[in-house]
Design a protein around this motif. Sequence first.
Motif, mmCIF file in Angstrom:
data_model
loop_
_atom_site.group_PDB
_atom_site.id
_atom_site.type_symbol
_atom_site.label_atom_id
_atom_site.label_comp_id
_atom_site.label_asym_id
_atom_site.label_seq_id
_atom_site.Cartn_x
_atom_site.Cartn_y
_atom_site.Cartn_z
ATOM 1 N N GLN A 6 1.694 4.053 8.037
ATOM 2 C CA GLN A 6 2.612 3.816 6.936
ATOM 3 C C GLN A 6 1.847 3.731 5.620
ATOM 4 O O GLN A 6 0.624 3.566 5.618
ATOM 5 N N ASN A 7 2.571 3.865 4.536
ATOM 6 C CA ASN A 7 1.959 3.755 3.220
ATOM 7 C C ASN A 7 1.721 2.293 2.886
ATOM 8 O O ASN A 7 2.599 1.449 3.090
ATOM 9 N N VAL A 8 0.527 2.029 2.388
ATOM 10 C CA VAL A 8 0.174 0.694 1.907
ATOM 11 C C VAL A 8 -0.287 0.870 0.469
ATOM 12 O O VAL A 8 -1.211 1.640 0.192
ATOM 13 N N ARG A 9 0.388 0.165 -0.435
ATOM 14 C CA ARG A 9 0.047 0.238 -1.861
ATOM 15 C C ARG A 9 -0.677 -1.031 -2.273
ATOM 16 O O ARG A 9 -0.298 -2.132 -1.866
ATOM 17 N N VAL A 19 -2.505 4.328 0.430
ATOM 18 C CA VAL A 19 -3.110 4.995 1.582
ATOM 19 C C VAL A 19 -2.075 5.062 2.697
ATOM 20 O O VAL A 19 -1.211 4.196 2.807
ATOM 21 N N HIS A 20 -2.150 6.090 3.499
ATOM 22 C CA HIS A 20 -1.261 6.270 4.654
ATOM 23 C C HIS A 20 -2.115 5.995 5.894
ATOM 24 O O HIS A 20 -2.919 6.842 6.307
ATOM 25 N N VAL A 21 -1.968 4.789 6.437
ATOM 26 C CA VAL A 21 -2.851 4.338 7.517
ATOM 27 C C VAL A 21 -2.076 3.540 8.557
ATOM 28 O O VAL A 21 -0.957 3.095 8.307
ATOM 29 N N ALA A 22 -2.730 3.334 9.687
ATOM 30 C CA ALA A 22 -2.183 2.417 10.687
ATOM 31 C C ALA A 22 -2.181 1.014 10.076
ATOM 32 O O ALA A 22 -3.164 0.617 9.449
ATOM 33 N N PRO A 23 -1.105 0.270 10.221
ATOM 34 C CA PRO A 23 -1.007 -1.037 9.566
ATOM 35 C C PRO A 23 -2.062 -2.042 10.008
ATOM 36 O O PRO A 23 -2.402 -2.951 9.256
ATOM 37 N N MET A 24 -2.611 -1.873 11.189
ATOM 38 C CA MET A 24 -3.641 -2.805 11.663
ATOM 39 C C MET A 24 -5.063 -2.304 11.419
ATOM 40 O O MET A 24 -6.027 -2.960 11.805
#
Length: 169
Positions: A6-9, A19-24
């Motif tokens: 998911q996107n994390v801003r 970034v578009h990464v695994a949340p963990m």
Amino acid sequence: MSDGRQNVRFIINGKDETVHVAPMKRLLDVLREDLHLTGTKEGCGEGECGSCSVRMNGELVNSCLVPMLQAEGASIQTVEGLAADGVLHPLQRAFLRCGGAQCGMCTPGMLMAAAQLLSINPHPSMAEIREGLAGNLCRCTGFIRIFESVVAAAAEDVNGAARQAGHAR
């Protein structure tokens, strides 16, 4: 089908980032692998050594213990964010001058812990410096040169502020 990423801003060293990464995925890994900010080091990967220390929302954290989901909306400063416009931070200059950096593995974390300490207490005693850097391990210097570097940086910052105040008159 979703891959779980998911996107994390967040804000990194003053700049908006997504970034578009695994949340963990660990913040440390995103910094080094996705953003190519390799100043932050991985020492133990267990939050024990402080090599991966960064400032997140004004607090010192071990980036190896922070899942990216927790970084959503955060303001993060890495060692790369200490220097401004190509000018080293007083701590970076002092570490160079006083020999506070040896192999370099702990240096970024030490710099970030010292920056955190000086942001709270610009004139720390030696005991306060020891306490402020207690979460960071060094295997090269014996810590004395690191502590002396923090003292020198605090004095440089005070002298720099005094010079600026004198010019303002």
